[in-house]
Design a protein around this motif. Structure first.
Motif, PDB file in Angstrom:
ATOM      1  N   PHE A  65     -45.616  43.174   0.252  1.00 23.85           N
ATOM      2  CA  PHE A  65     -46.255  44.238  -0.545  1.00 23.85           C
ATOM      3  C   PHE A  65     -46.593  45.305   0.706  1.00 23.85           C
ATOM      4  CE2 PHE A  65     -46.365  40.951  -3.472  1.00 23.85           C
ATOM      5  CZ  PHE A  65     -45.580  41.491  -4.586  1.00 23.85           C
ATOM      6  N   GLU A  66     -46.253  46.967   0.319  1.00 27.58           N
ATOM      7  CA  GLU A  66     -46.897  47.670   1.349  1.00 27.58           C
ATOM      8  C   GLU A  66     -47.834  48.615   0.429  1.00 27.58           C
ATOM      9  OE1 GLU A  66     -44.491  49.920   3.723  1.00 27.58           O
ATOM     10  OE2 GLU A  66     -43.327  50.639   1.943  1.00 27.58           O
ATOM     11  N   ARG A  67     -48.859  49.265   1.372  1.00 28.31           N
ATOM     12  CA  ARG A  67     -49.903  50.062   0.512  1.00 28.31           C
ATOM     13  C   ARG A  67     -49.120  51.442   0.662  1.00 28.31           C
ATOM     14  NH1 ARG A  67     -56.469  50.386   1.901  1.00 28.31           N
ATOM     15  NH2 ARG A  67     -56.595  52.108   0.368  1.00 28.31           N
ATOM     16  N   THR A  68     -49.327  52.202  -0.522  1.00 23.75           N
ATOM     17  CA  THR A  68     -48.882  53.322  -0.719  1.00 23.75           C
ATOM     18  C   THR A  68     -49.983  54.606  -0.805  1.00 23.75           C
ATOM     19  OG1 THR A  68     -48.937  53.121  -3.378  1.00 23.75           O
ATOM     20  CG2 THR A  68     -46.709  52.607  -2.026  1.00 23.75           C
ATOM     21  N   ASP A  69     -51.073  54.349  -1.184  1.00 23.76           N
ATOM     22  CA  ASP A  69     -51.975  55.250  -1.297  1.00 23.76           C
ATOM     23  C   ASP A  69     -52.777  55.682  -0.073  1.00 23.76           C
ATOM     24  OD1 ASP A  69     -55.186  53.915  -1.459  1.00 23.76           O
ATOM     25  OD2 ASP A  69     -53.072  52.786  -1.587  1.00 23.76           O
ATOM     26  N   SER A  70     -52.582  55.014   1.053  1.00 15.97           N
ATOM     27  CA  SER A  70     -53.242  55.391   2.287  1.00 15.97           C
ATOM     28  C   SER A  70     -52.470  56.594   3.068  1.00 15.97           C
ATOM     29  CB  SER A  70     -53.230  54.148   3.309  1.00 15.97           C
ATOM     30  OG  SER A  70     -52.263  53.489   3.379  1.00 15.97           O
TER      31      SER A  70
END
Length: 499
Positions: A65-70
């Motif tokens: 999974f990868e972070r989207t909000d950063s």
């Protein structure tokens, strides 16, 4: 002194208890839906930046999974500063990719089936935009590289154009559009070919490719319980019940045995290795825990085979308190170094303990997790629950610790001096609905904290009368390295919370 204006700042008290909120769930199952054994999550790990999260399952798959909000999506910095972080900015992740890491195998020499289940995942240093990670099952460790590859397509072919020209020049009852010569060459139509182009390779689309770079096999006679990267970025360790091996990431056909607790006669075996981890910044130091409840600190500079430890951390039991279960519940299932390397957190069946590596007289704090289960140890032994291996984790700032329990519950404790934070949360969309005040106070002496516990629980109920389900257990969880965010696994579902 100017009229008493210089005030001495009052010492800041312990941080306030956090209020946890639901963030996301992946793989949520409907009520009554049967969970497939292969889908149950068996490992969770954030990378160092906290921008990526990996899970492994019993079916041998690794999901990323990868972070989207950063990513601030092009918002000007001035606007971001005006918006400030007081907005509910919390880590949000999206599914990135998955790959089959391990397959079931059969060891013909020992007539032994080797499960594909992923025991541990560890992130390695990223390079050139590619992600690297280690994953292991009971016997084999694999080194994976995940990167975006452009999909190449061949375009600007002359074929369609030739067909068009051929159709003009050849008779309508001809079976082929373009007349061929006997030697296999093209018969060029009377009008000729206007332009003969070379095919062009284009790459517009990208796809994620996971490639196995190395396989580290045939080095463990017993089941691998831990892998841990060294801070030097070049080596890692793998540990089984009796041995710890040191590997170089680039060399897969040899490893060095650095700890061996196997006795000359296996009948003399009294203790096994349960977990091992490298110090986060000192590349020569590692710690490993045992089934007797001790943690040993090892210095690789002392000798090639680290049979003697530099320090041992263990808590001596009170005289007369031994029972049949004493040694089973003392076995440490997981250890983690704090980010600064000063403290070690350990989890045994009943408690979480925090150890200062400069003080080997005993833990600096003990947190009661399963004290209410003490009257039920007999039943737990009968149904094998007493051997469940719960993991533990620390927050990046070192102020809190967390671990799982039964009924898909997990606990968060404050470990700052003076903190009485002890929160019980449920892995569901409403984490705070099971607001059980966990009877716990980090204490220097174990005796005082036991006496404060209300002893109830003969029917699988805790001190507050809540019933517990031993079939649903939250074994695996991870704390985001820089923020108050926890990812935890409840069967096949990955729940994420923030505070």
């Amino acid at each position: 002194m100017n009229g008493g204006d210089d005030k001495v700042a009052a010492p800041a008290g312990p941080p306030q208890p956090l209020e946890w909120k639901f963030s996301q769930v992946f793989g949520e199952r409907a009520a009554g839906e049967e969970v497939q054994e292969v889908d149950i999550i068996s490992a969770i790990e954030f990378d160092k930046s906290g921008d990526h999260l990996a899970t492994g399952d019993r079916g041998g798959r690794v999901v990323l999974f990868e972070r989207t909000d950063s990513k601030d999506n092009g918002v000007p910095r001035r606007d971001l500063e005006r918006m400030d972080n007081s907005l509910t900015r919390h880590p949000e992740f999206r599914y990135k990719t998955e790959f089959q890491s391990h397959e079931p195998e059969f060891d013909y020499l020992k007539s032994l089936e080797i499960e594909e289940k992923i025991n541990k995942i560890k992130w390695c240093q990223t390079a050139n935009g590619a992600l690297f990670l280690l994953s292991t099952n009971d016997k084999t460790i694999k080194f994976w590289k995940v990167q975006e590859k452009k999909i190449k397509k061949i375009s600007d072919m002359n074929v369609d154009h030739l067909k068009a020209v051929g159709n003009v020049s050849s008779s309508s009852n001809s079976s082929s559009s373009i007349p061929y010569l006997a030697n296999g060459g093209l018969s060029i139509p009377p009008g000729g070919i206007p332009s003969l182009k070379l095919p062009v390779v284009t790459s517009n689309e990208t796809s994620l490719m996971a490639r196995c770079r190395r396989v580290y096999a045939h080095a463990h006679d017993y089941h691998i319980n831990s892998i841990s990267n060294n801070s030097d970025g070049e080596t890692f360790i793998s540990a089984d019940d009796l041995r710890i091996n040191l590997w170089n990431l680039e060399i897969s056909n040899q490893s060095f045995n650095i700890v061996d607790v196997k006795p000359a006669n296996m009948e003399d075996l009294t203790e096994v290795i349960t977990s091992a981890e490298f110090h986060p910044t000192h590349c020569n130091t590692l710690a490993y825990s045992s089934s007797k409840g001790s943690i040993r600190l090892v210095d690789l500079r002392q000798s090639a085979l680290c049979d003697s430890h530099t320090k041992i951390f263990e808590e001596h039991e009170a005289p007369g308190s031994r029972s049949f279960f004493t040694e089973i519940i003392a076995s440490i299932s997981d250890i983690k170094f704090a980010k600064d390397g000063r403290y070690i957190l350990s989890r045994d069946y009943m408690t979480l303990k925090l150890w200062d590596i400069n003080m080997d007289s005993g833990p600096v704090a003990t947190f009661q997790v399963h004290e209410y289960l003490r009257p039920k140890l007999c039943d737990l032994y009968e149904n094998d629950s007493i051997f469940d291996k719960f993991e533990c984790c620390l927050s990046g700032d070192g102020l809190r610790v967390s671990t799982g329990s039964y009924s898909n519950l997990f606990r968060v404790f404050g470990c700052a001096p003076g903190s009485a934070e002890a929160t019980t949360l449920e892995a569901s969309k409403n984490p705070m609905r099971r607001q059980v005040p966990t009877p716990s106070r980090p204490s220097r002496s174990l005796g005082t904290s036991i006496t404060r516990v209300v002893r109830r629980g003969a029917d699988g109920v805790d001190a507050n009368g809540n019933s517990f389900d031993f079939t649903t257990k939250l074994l695996h969880l991870a704390w985001h390295p820089t923020e108050n965010s926890i990812a935890c696994a409840a069967a096949n579902s990955l729940y994420m919370y923030y505070a």
